[in-house]
Motif scaffolding. Structure first.
Motif, mmCIF file in Angstrom:
data_model
loop_
_atom_site.group_PDB
_atom_site.id
_atom_site.type_symbol
_atom_site.label_atom_id
_atom_site.label_comp_id
_atom_site.label_asym_id
_atom_site.label_seq_id
_atom_site.Cartn_x
_atom_site.Cartn_y
_atom_site.Cartn_z
ATOM 1 N N ARG A 191 0.019 10.830 18.280
ATOM 2 C CA ARG A 191 -0.499 11.389 19.535
ATOM 3 C C ARG A 191 -1.362 10.384 20.282
ATOM 4 O O ARG A 191 -1.297 10.280 21.514
ATOM 5 N N LEU A 192 -2.168 9.625 19.538
ATOM 6 C CA LEU A 192 -3.079 8.680 20.176
ATOM 7 C C LEU A 192 -2.368 7.415 20.651
ATOM 8 O O LEU A 192 -2.831 6.751 21.583
ATOM 9 N N TRP A 193 -1.238 7.076 20.018
ATOM 10 C CA TRP A 193 -0.491 5.868 20.353
ATOM 11 C C TRP A 193 1.008 6.218 20.447
ATOM 12 O O TRP A 193 1.809 5.783 19.627
ATOM 13 N N PRO A 198 7.675 2.639 14.751
ATOM 14 C CA PRO A 198 6.698 3.668 14.363
ATOM 15 C C PRO A 198 5.301 3.339 14.857
ATOM 16 O O PRO A 198 4.987 2.164 15.093
ATOM 17 N N PRO A 199 4.437 4.349 15.020
ATOM 18 C CA PRO A 199 3.160 4.143 15.718
ATOM 19 C C PRO A 199 2.183 3.201 15.030
ATOM 20 O O PRO A 199 1.643 2.294 15.671
ATOM 21 N N MET A 200 1.918 3.395 13.721
ATOM 22 C CA MET A 200 0.853 2.621 13.083
ATOM 23 C C MET A 200 1.172 1.130 13.015
ATOM 24 O O MET A 200 0.308 0.302 13.361
ATOM 25 N N GLY A 244 -0.947 7.214 0.261
ATOM 26 C CA GLY A 244 0.452 7.565 0.445
ATOM 27 C C GLY A 244 0.666 8.351 1.719
ATOM 28 O O GLY A 244 -0.202 8.424 2.580
ATOM 29 N N GLY A 245 1.856 8.945 1.832
ATOM 30 C CA GLY A 245 2.215 9.642 3.057
ATOM 31 C C GLY A 245 2.929 8.713 4.017
ATOM 32 O O GLY A 245 3.056 7.502 3.771
ATOM 33 N N GLY A 246 3.375 9.268 5.128
ATOM 34 C CA GLY A 246 4.150 8.483 6.086
ATOM 35 C C GLY A 246 3.442 7.253 6.597
ATOM 36 O O GLY A 246 4.059 6.202 6.808
ATOM 37 N N MET A 247 2.136 7.342 6.798
ATOM 38 C CA MET A 247 1.399 6.194 7.314
ATOM 39 C C MET A 247 1.414 5.026 6.337
ATOM 40 O O MET A 247 1.337 3.862 6.732
ATOM 41 N N ALA A 248 1.541 5.331 5.035
ATOM 42 C CA ALA A 248 1.526 4.270 4.024
ATOM 43 C C ALA A 248 2.748 3.373 4.120
ATOM 44 O O ALA A 248 2.743 2.267 3.558
ATOM 45 N N LYS A 249 3.789 3.816 4.829
ATOM 46 C CA LYS A 249 4.969 2.968 5.011
ATOM 47 C C LYS A 249 4.644 1.721 5.826
ATOM 48 O O LYS A 249 5.425 0.773 5.870
ATOM 49 N N THR A 250 3.475 1.725 6.468
ATOM 50 C CA THR A 250 3.000 0.534 7.185
ATOM 51 C C THR A 250 2.830 -0.632 6.213
ATOM 52 O O THR A 250 2.967 -1.796 6.598
ATOM 53 N N GLY A 251 2.514 -0.312 4.966
ATOM 54 C CA GLY A 251 2.418 -1.352 3.942
ATOM 55 C C GLY A 251 1.068 -2.040 3.891
ATOM 56 O O GLY A 251 0.037 -1.492 4.267
ATOM 57 N N ARG A 252 1.088 -3.286 3.445
ATOM 58 C CA ARG A 252 -0.132 -4.041 3.193
ATOM 59 C C ARG A 252 -1.056 -4.154 4.409
ATOM 60 O O ARG A 252 -2.291 -4.111 4.248
ATOM 61 N N PRO A 253 -0.540 -4.298 5.638
ATOM 62 C CA PRO A 253 -1.463 -4.391 6.769
ATOM 63 C C PRO A 253 -2.384 -3.178 6.900
ATOM 64 O O PRO A 253 -3.526 -3.312 7.351
ATOM 65 N N LEU A 254 -1.900 -1.997 6.507
ATOM 66 C CA LEU A 254 -2.755 -0.805 6.561
ATOM 67 C C LEU A 254 -3.896 -0.929 5.550
ATOM 68 O O LEU A 254 -5.058 -0.683 5.890
ATOM 69 N N ILE A 255 -3.571 -1.302 4.318
ATOM 70 C CA ILE A 255 -4.610 -1.454 3.299
ATOM 71 C C ILE A 255 -5.615 -2.517 3.703
ATOM 72 O O ILE A 255 -6.829 -2.364 3.517
ATOM 73 N N ASP A 256 -5.134 -3.614 4.288
ATOM 74 C CA ASP A 256 -6.031 -4.684 4.729
ATOM 75 C C ASP A 256 -6.992 -4.183 5.803
ATOM 76 O O ASP A 256 -8.185 -4.533 5.801
#
Length: 304
Positions: A191-193, A198-200, A244-256
């Motif tokens: 919603r925000l982006w 995919p958004p993230m 986990g969850g759909g946002m976790a498909k972003t991978g390592r950049p999300l964790i970073d």
């Protein structure tokens, strides 16, 4: 397919669009999988779950089911699953009668927490928690203690997405304002982006490239995710937090990005530095049937 190996279990993950089943051993290792589209309606859900179980094995094996909505795990009753048209369904009783086998039903996030713990595979000392954070359409946590899901007094444990952190913030479907879920969830990021697909990943890339609006939105999202992780750590003090969850498909950049936010907070607080918040994070693989594996592991209690 027949499999009568001792300790073999069936796990079913019921979602709004698909029903995924796995045949596992007692450790959660996947021996076979089967998936069908989900169809709304009590009769259809029961029939599809039974059909997936029979496809996986014609032996009467214990069955665990993870499903969204309000779940009474002790009675196997589910309520108010809007996407599947379910108001109230005695899921364990009906599936168990059709298969002639015991059935355990868990909320889908709780089931996924058990699956996440098995996949991460890190031993957690007795009495300490393993927390699964599901950044999907909404936001919720599953807590595993001594190998079992924690339910709390009313079953609401882990509903972290509906903690209001900003009374002047965005309205939440739960009726409050400024809940964590309104910013720190995959649905919120979409919603925000809305221009990202995919958004993230798009949001992270645009912010890294210097897009000012992307930077602003990313700052909001990462701050809210940081709040989520910090609340979980200070409330439960878990040994491990699996993302986990759909946002976790972003991978390592999300964790970073999450780790950078937690490091920023720790830089100003000796107390937070002692908690080593980034060191507790684990990223779950995107292609594992975590919910179905966890549902199967939930069925282990049937034989105890």
């Amino acid at each position: 397919m027949t499999n009568e190996r001792q300790g073999t279990l069936i796990g079913i993950d019921v979602g709004g669009t698909k029903i995924e089943g796995v045949l596992t051993d007692g450790s959660g290792a996947v021996l076979a999988t089967h998936r069908v589209p989900a169809r709304p309606g009590d009769t259809q859900v029961v029939g599809d779950v039974v059909a997936v179980c029979r496809r996986l094995s014609d032996a009467p094996l214990p069955v665990g089911i993870g499903i969204p909505g309000q779940v009474d795990s002790e009675r196997g009753v589910v309520r108010d699953i809007v996407n599947l048209g379910i108001v109230r369904l005695d899921l364990a009783e009906e599936v168990g009668a059709a298969l002639g086998t015991p059935v355990r039903v868990e909320n889908d996030v709780n089931a996924a927490a058990l699956g996440a713990a098995a996949i991460v595979g890190e031993p957690v000392p007795a009495g300490q928690d393993f927390v699964f954070l599901n950044f999907g359409t909404g936001l919720a946590a599953g807590i595993v203690r001594d190998g079992r899901v924690a339910h709390g007094a009313s079953g609401a444990i882990g509903e972290i997405g509906h903690i209001p952190v900003d009374p002047n913030g965005l309205p939440c479907p739960c009726g409050q304002h400024g809940c964590l879920e309104t910013v720190a969830s995959g649905g919120a990021v979409a919603r925000l982006w809305p221009q990202g697909e995919p958004p993230m990943p798009d949001l992270l890339a645009k912010a890294a490239a210097g897009d000012a609006e992307a930077g602003r939105v990313l700052g909001m999202v990462v701050h809210a995710i940081g709040d989520t992780v910090q609340i979980v750590i200070q409330a439960y003090d878990p040994a491990v937090i699996a993302i986990g969850g759909g946002m976790a498909k972003t991978g390592r950049p999300l964790i970073d990005a999450i780790a950078a936010e937690l490091d920023r907070r720790a830089a100003a607080s000796h107390f937070l530095r002692t908690l080593d918040m980034p060191g507790r994070l684990r990223l779950l693989p995107a292609d594992e049937p975590i919910g179905a594996i966890g549902a199967a592991l939930a069925a282990k209690v049937l034989g105890q």
